[in-house]
Design an enzyme around this catalytic site. Structure first.
Site, mmCIF file in Angstrom:
data_model
loop_
_atom_site.group_PDB
_atom_site.id
_atom_site.type_symbol
_atom_site.label_atom_id
_atom_site.label_comp_id
_atom_site.label_asym_id
_atom_site.label_seq_id
_atom_site.Cartn_x
_atom_site.Cartn_y
_atom_site.Cartn_z
ATOM 1 N N TRP A 14 0.821 -1.227 0.000
ATOM 2 C CA TRP A 14 0.000 0.000 0.000
ATOM 3 C C TRP A 14 0.849 1.268 0.000
ATOM 4 O O TRP A 14 0.330 2.350 -0.237
ATOM 5 C CB TRP A 14 -0.924 0.015 1.217
ATOM 6 C CG TRP A 14 -2.048 -0.964 1.187
ATOM 7 C CD1 TRP A 14 -2.223 -2.016 0.312
ATOM 8 C CD2 TRP A 14 -3.179 -0.992 2.068
ATOM 9 N NE1 TRP A 14 -3.380 -2.685 0.608
ATOM 10 C CE2 TRP A 14 -3.994 -2.078 1.683
ATOM 11 C CE3 TRP A 14 -3.576 -0.206 3.155
ATOM 12 C CZ2 TRP A 14 -5.190 -2.386 2.334
ATOM 13 C CZ3 TRP A 14 -4.762 -0.519 3.816
ATOM 14 C CH2 TRP A 14 -5.562 -1.603 3.402
ATOM 15 N N GLU A 100 12.065 2.112 -3.121
ATOM 16 C CA GLU A 100 11.793 3.474 -2.617
ATOM 17 C C GLU A 100 12.568 3.730 -1.327
ATOM 18 O O GLU A 100 12.994 4.851 -1.064
ATOM 19 C CB GLU A 100 10.278 3.671 -2.428
ATOM 20 C CG GLU A 100 9.584 3.845 -3.776
ATOM 21 C CD GLU A 100 8.155 3.346 -3.825
ATOM 22 O OE1 GLU A 100 7.545 3.139 -2.764
ATOM 23 O OE2 GLU A 100 7.656 3.160 -4.950
ATOM 24 N N GLU A 170 11.772 -6.439 -8.658
ATOM 25 C CA GLU A 170 11.045 -5.231 -9.052
ATOM 26 C C GLU A 170 11.969 -4.283 -9.799
ATOM 27 O O GLU A 170 12.724 -3.516 -9.171
ATOM 28 C CB GLU A 170 10.506 -4.516 -7.815
ATOM 29 C CG GLU A 170 9.514 -5.325 -7.021
ATOM 30 C CD GLU A 170 8.573 -4.419 -6.231
ATOM 31 O OE1 GLU A 170 7.365 -4.574 -6.386
ATOM 32 O OE2 GLU A 170 9.058 -3.552 -5.490
ATOM 33 N N GLY A 237 1.709 -2.630 -6.118
ATOM 34 C CA GLY A 237 1.557 -1.311 -5.518
ATOM 35 C C GLY A 237 0.205 -0.715 -5.864
ATOM 36 O O GLY A 237 -0.818 -1.016 -5.249
ATOM 37 N N GLY A 238 0.191 0.125 -6.889
ATOM 38 C CA GLY A 238 -1.008 0.866 -7.273
ATOM 39 C C GLY A 238 -2.275 0.021 -7.341
ATOM 40 O O GLY A 238 -3.323 0.403 -6.808
HETATM 41 P P1 PGA Z 1 3.453 -0.581 -8.578
HETATM 42 O O1 PGA Z 1 4.404 -0.777 -7.294
HETATM 43 O O2 PGA Z 1 2.645 -1.848 -8.708
HETATM 44 O O3 PGA Z 1 2.620 0.608 -8.263
HETATM 45 O O4 PGA Z 1 4.360 -0.370 -9.753
HETATM 46 C C1 PGA Z 1 4.986 -2.005 -7.016
HETATM 47 C C2 PGA Z 1 5.860 -1.865 -5.796
HETATM 48 O O5 PGA Z 1 6.487 -0.816 -5.640
HETATM 49 O O6 PGA Z 1 5.950 -2.781 -4.954
#
Ligand code: PGA
Length: 255
Positions: A14, A100, A170, A237-238
């Site tokens: 999230w 991130e 990722e 994520g999104g």
């Molecule tokens: P995303 O993010 O699906 O929004 O690209 C994935 C993540 O950062 O784990």
């Protein structure tokens, strides 16, 4: 390759989204949609939503994770949360080394390894994130970059402990950008990670390890990615912020 040997795991990340009321709405909507899931379902929420998520998912097939943890048990680390604190709450999973964190919060392969160690010591299941930047991909050093990240994060991790680690590949250029790696690109790196695990821990351990793909995975592209022999799930994520979208990915992984 034998996918039947390992568990498929779809985990939502999230990030810094959803206040308590929104979390409640999302989880309440999600639970009935994924209750027949044929894969493991995890939602990783901000710390402030963990108790809400744990209460709402109690007795369901949805597991709860955090998005980071500190490497010390306790101490003078203002603003941090330790692995034992998460364990005590009832949290089962923790994401470690997300790009991130590496990009914005000074996370290094060294601190990732320390957090992995702390999470394992506390009995948490780890979702370890690795991935190359666009620059690294263009310089044709994707393989080397990923190998270094994996080796450093797993330094000191035993074959027995590896059972509590999921690796999420990722590619940084695919996160939140709408640019997904192609099915083949994603599988190629996941396969390479599995080969590396084979060298480090032996074939059997490598075959048993869940390796996810993450980066703009959504309801539309999930089936193709998840059909690849070395992609055992996703870190989302999104698309994890909308119950029907997340549920569609869970369904694609359940086939
Ligand atoms: P995303 O993010 O699906 O929004 O690209 C994935 C993540 O950062 O784990």
């Amino acid at each position: 390759m034998n996918k039947a040997k390992r568990r498929a795991v779809i985990a939502g990340n999230w990030k810094m989204n959803k206040n308590r009321a929104e979390a409640k709405t999302l989880i309440t909507e999600l639970l009935p949609l994924v209750k027949e899931a044929g894969c493991e379902v995890v939602i990783c929420t901000p710390y402030t939503n963990l108790e809400t998520a744990l209460a709402l998912t109690e007795g369901s097939n949805v597991k709860v994770g955090a998005e980071n943890c500190h490497w010390a048990e306790s101490g003078a680390f203002t603003g941090e949360i330790s692995a034992p604190m998460l364990k005590e709450l009832g949290v089962q999973y923790v994401i470690i080394g997300h790009s991130e964190r590496r990009q914005y919060f000074g996370e290094t392969d060294g601190t990732v390894a320390k957090r992995v160690r702390a999470a394992l010591e506390s009995g948490l299941e780890v979702i370890l994130c690795v991935g190359e930047t666009l620059e690294q991909r263009e310089a044709d050093i994707t393989g080397e970059t990923i190998a270094i990240q994996v080796k450093k994060a797993l330094a000191g991790v035993t074959a027995e402990e590896l059972r509590h680690i999921i690796i999420a590949y990722e590619p940084v250029w695919a996160i939140g950008t709408g640019k997904t790696a192609t099915d083949e690109q994603a599988n190629e790196v996941n396969h390479m990670i599995r080969e590396l695990l084979g060298k480090l821990y032996g074939e059997e351990a490598a075959e048993a390890t869940t390796i996810q793909y993450g980066g703009s995975m959504n309801a539309k592209n999930a089936a193709g990615l998840l059909a690849q022999p070395d992609i055992d799930g996703g870190l989302i994520g999104g698309a994890s912020l909308k119950a029907p979208d997340f549920a569609a990915i869970v369904e694609a992984a359940s086939k």
